[in-house]
Design an enzyme around this catalytic site. Structure first.
Site, PDB file in Angstrom:
ATOM      1  N   GLY A 232      43.050   5.560 -32.820  1.00 33.05           N
ATOM      2  CA  GLY A 232      42.012   5.093 -31.903  1.00 33.05           C
ATOM      3  C   GLY A 232      40.890   6.099 -31.816  1.00 33.05           C
ATOM      4  O   GLY A 232      40.664   6.874 -32.754  1.00 33.05           O
ATOM      5  N   SER A 233      40.230   6.109 -30.665  1.00 29.14           N
ATOM      6  CA  SER A 233      39.060   6.974 -30.526  1.00 29.14           C
ATOM      7  C   SER A 233      39.471   8.424 -30.303  1.00 29.14           C
ATOM      8  O   SER A 233      40.588   8.724 -29.869  1.00 29.14           O
ATOM      9  CB  SER A 233      38.225   6.508 -29.329  1.00 29.14           C
ATOM     10  OG  SER A 233      38.986   6.693 -28.150  1.00 29.14           O
ATOM     11  N   ARG A 235      38.305  10.166 -28.001  1.00 28.73           N
ATOM     12  CA  ARG A 235      38.473  10.286 -26.545  1.00 28.73           C
ATOM     13  C   ARG A 235      39.927   9.995 -26.150  1.00 28.73           C
ATOM     14  O   ARG A 235      40.533  10.712 -25.361  1.00 28.73           O
ATOM     15  CB  ARG A 235      37.529   9.301 -25.855  1.00 28.73           C
ATOM     16  CG  ARG A 235      37.161   9.705 -24.455  1.00 28.73           C
ATOM     17  CD  ARG A 235      36.187   8.721 -23.915  1.00 28.73           C
ATOM     18  NE  ARG A 235      36.708   7.370 -24.193  1.00 28.73           N
ATOM     19  CZ  ARG A 235      36.480   6.305 -23.454  1.00 28.73           C
ATOM     20  NH1 ARG A 235      35.718   6.398 -22.419  1.00 28.73           N
ATOM     21  NH2 ARG A 235      36.982   5.139 -23.765  1.00 28.73           N
ATOM     22  N   GLY A 237      42.540  10.252 -28.145  1.00 32.79           N
ATOM     23  CA  GLY A 237      43.389  11.310 -28.698  1.00 32.79           C
ATOM     24  C   GLY A 237      43.348  12.585 -27.869  1.00 32.79           C
ATOM     25  O   GLY A 237      44.344  13.297 -27.730  1.00 32.79           O
ATOM     26  N   GLU A 254      45.344   9.713 -35.441  1.00 34.32           N
ATOM     27  CA  GLU A 254      44.347   9.188 -36.393  1.00 34.32           C
ATOM     28  C   GLU A 254      43.159   8.750 -35.561  1.00 34.32           C
ATOM     29  O   GLU A 254      43.131   7.631 -35.049  1.00 34.32           O
ATOM     30  CB  GLU A 254      44.897   7.962 -37.139  1.00 34.32           C
ATOM     31  CG  GLU A 254      46.137   8.195 -37.941  1.00 34.32           C
ATOM     32  CD  GLU A 254      45.903   9.034 -39.177  1.00 34.32           C
ATOM     33  OE1 GLU A 254      44.742   9.414 -39.445  1.00 34.32           O
ATOM     34  OE2 GLU A 254      46.893   9.322 -39.859  1.00 34.32           O
TER      35      GLU A 254
END
Ligand code: UN1
Length: 498
Positions: A232-233, A235, A237, A254
């Site tokens: 995902g984003s 942010r 992570g 990722e």
């Protein structure tokens, strides 16, 4: 005119999804028209799902790995049998054109094949012991429940990379799909449930948990989940990483990409143009591997840009259900908002939008964006930001050193490419002082990686590697074993004691 809801219902039914899962509070809309497709039941108790999966793991870990491989082989067969149904759901839920939706399902089949082979290759090493009559070796053991958090843009492939590998590694999986794509998740899960039942494997080896942020948080915080694999984003992570680390769990992240290609004076510009258009405008710019920056030698910049603008003008934008369409819709209105904001910021920074950037009225409330090419005077903040939309920023360079410096001067490090027929330039880009990304290509775009390689990237992309190569190691725990068959107690490092 195809009834989209009926088409989704038929595909779900064919995959074995029960009606009971399709009544609930989470509304699923199709990006094709913006209309409501169906609604799905949210998961009330994530901990119960994790606990059940953990119990299943405790049985599964003692099943020999090649026998575990047989389950994944059956999963691959079922996915193959239902390739059309799954691709239909990917198109309806994520908006992909048919060939890309089929390609995504093909990745699932490929990773199942890969994982079946892997089930006989979970190799440990043996090392020479410094002591006579001793053996030093390592054994790879199953890890536990793997929490998989996936994004809307690859709603099924990314799950399969994690799940096929985790299952042969002896793990159980609890999957939280994107709230935007729960239907594809229910379909995959129903197929896996069938394979599990046929193999008489533990029924709770795989569980889907559906819902919003709270559902993800429960998975992230569960002490019974030793590995969280999240796509995902950046942010997202940034929140997931420290939370899992705080309980000494592992993450495989990722996150965002801001992928670039360098085009040198010796490049085959026709080949480069085709590769660039697919990488930048394909999937409506919504791959984490999408090409977002082009760094072109000043001597070929005008020619290449002209070729790109000509190709972009001809791009068939429209409903992914229509044959011939190459660019489908953005996922939703918010994505369109991000695209227009980014274009405004680029203009403020002195950028010139050479083509695209508008919205096409195609069907109802679908957000069909015209892919844009923007010539930028410099790598400004907006160019250094990942905008999940089809915007390609073009920068120019004079020396390869300058191109590589520009290339690496972004926070993200997922995928990269160089177009050149000069071997020295290609090798320089691949070298330690070349591209700093996890994926570095020559004469091919940044997207569309094969499953056989390890997939992932550096810096704010998160550092995780999944899919092929030896990415499986993240899904297992390593035990180092010293076995003493000498009949005497010999201490290492020649230590004397007692
Ligand atoms: C993603 O966008 O999250 O390399 C994954 C590619 C695909 C996977 C992309 N095989 O573009």
């Amino acid at each position: 005119m195809i009834d989209l809801r009926e088409s989704a219902q038929n595909a779900l039914k064919a995959c074995g999804v029960e009606d009971a899962a399709l009544t609930g509070g989470l509304t699923v809309r199709t990006p094709l028209t913006g209309v409501e497709l169906l609604s799905v039941r949210e998961t009330a108790d994530v901990d119960a799902a994790v606990t059940a999966a953990h119990a299943a793991y405790q049985q599964w870990r003692t099943v020999p790995a090649p026998v575990r491989g047989a389950l994944v082989k059956r999963l691959g067969q079922l996915i193959d049998e239902h390739k059309d149904d799954l691709a239909t759901l990917v198109t309806l839920e994520a908006g992909k054109i048919r060939s890309e939706a089929l390609g995504e399902v093909q990745e699932m089949i490929d990773i199942c094949d890969f994982a079946v082979g892997l089930s006989r290759q979970l190799y440990g090493r043996t090392m020479p012991s410094e002591r006579p009559g001793h053996r030093l070796m390592e054994t790879w053991h199953p890890l536990g429940v793997v929490g998989v958090i996936s994004a809307f843009n690859f709603p099924v492939a990314v799950w399969s990379w994690n799940t096929a590998v985790a299952l042969v590694c002896g793990d159980a999986v609890v999957w939280k799909p994107s709230e935007k794509t729960p239907l594809t998740a229910l379909a995959c899960s129903a197929l896996l449930d069938r394979a599990i039942a046929e193999a008489s494997a533990p029924a709770d080896l795989h569980r889907v948990v559906i819902g919003g942020r709270e559902v993800g948080e429960a998975l992230v915080d569960s002490p019974l989940v030793p590995l969280v694999s999240a796509t995902g984003s950046t942010r997202m992570g940034r929140e997931v990483g420290p939370r899992v680390a705080a309980r000494f769990g592992r993450t495989l992240l990722e996150l965002g990409g801001n992928n670039a290609a360098v085009v040198t004076p010796s490049a085959d510009l026709d080949l480069a143009t085709r590769a660039i258009v697919f990488a930048a405008a394909g999937t409506a710019g919504q791959r984490c591997t999408t090409l977002r920056r082009l760094i072109v030698h000043s001597s070929v910049a005008d020619t290449l840009v002209e070729k790109l603008v000509t190709a972009y003008r001809k791009l068939p934008i429209g409903s992914p259900l229509e044959a011939g369409t190459l660019v489908g819709p953005l996922i939703d209105a918010a994505a369109w908002g991000h695209m227009t904001d980014a274009l405004d910021a680029a203009r403020r920074d002195g950028g010139e939008v050479l083509v695209g950037g508008g919205r096409r009225e195609v069907d109802g409330d679908g957000y069909y964006a015209e892919p844009a090419v923007v010539r930028m005077p410099a790598q400004t903040d907006i160019v250094r930001t990942e905008t999940f939309a089809p915007i390609l920023y073009v920068l120019t360079y004079e020396t390869l050193d300058e191109a590589i410096a520009l290339h690496n001067d972004v926070p993200q490090g997922l995928s990269s490419g160089i177009f050149t027929r000069d071997q020295q330039e290609a090798e320089r880009f691949l070298a330690a002082d070349g591209s700093d990304c996890g994926i570095v290509n020559v004469n091919i775009g940044t997207s569309g990686a094969e499953i056989g390689g390890a997939f992932g990237g550096e810096k704010e992309t998160g550092g995780g590697r999944e899919s092929g190569s030896d990415a499986w190691r993240a899904y297992m725990r390593r035990a180092t074993n010293t076995v003493n068959a000498s009949g005497q107690l010999l201490l290492a490092q020649d230590v004397s004691f007692l």
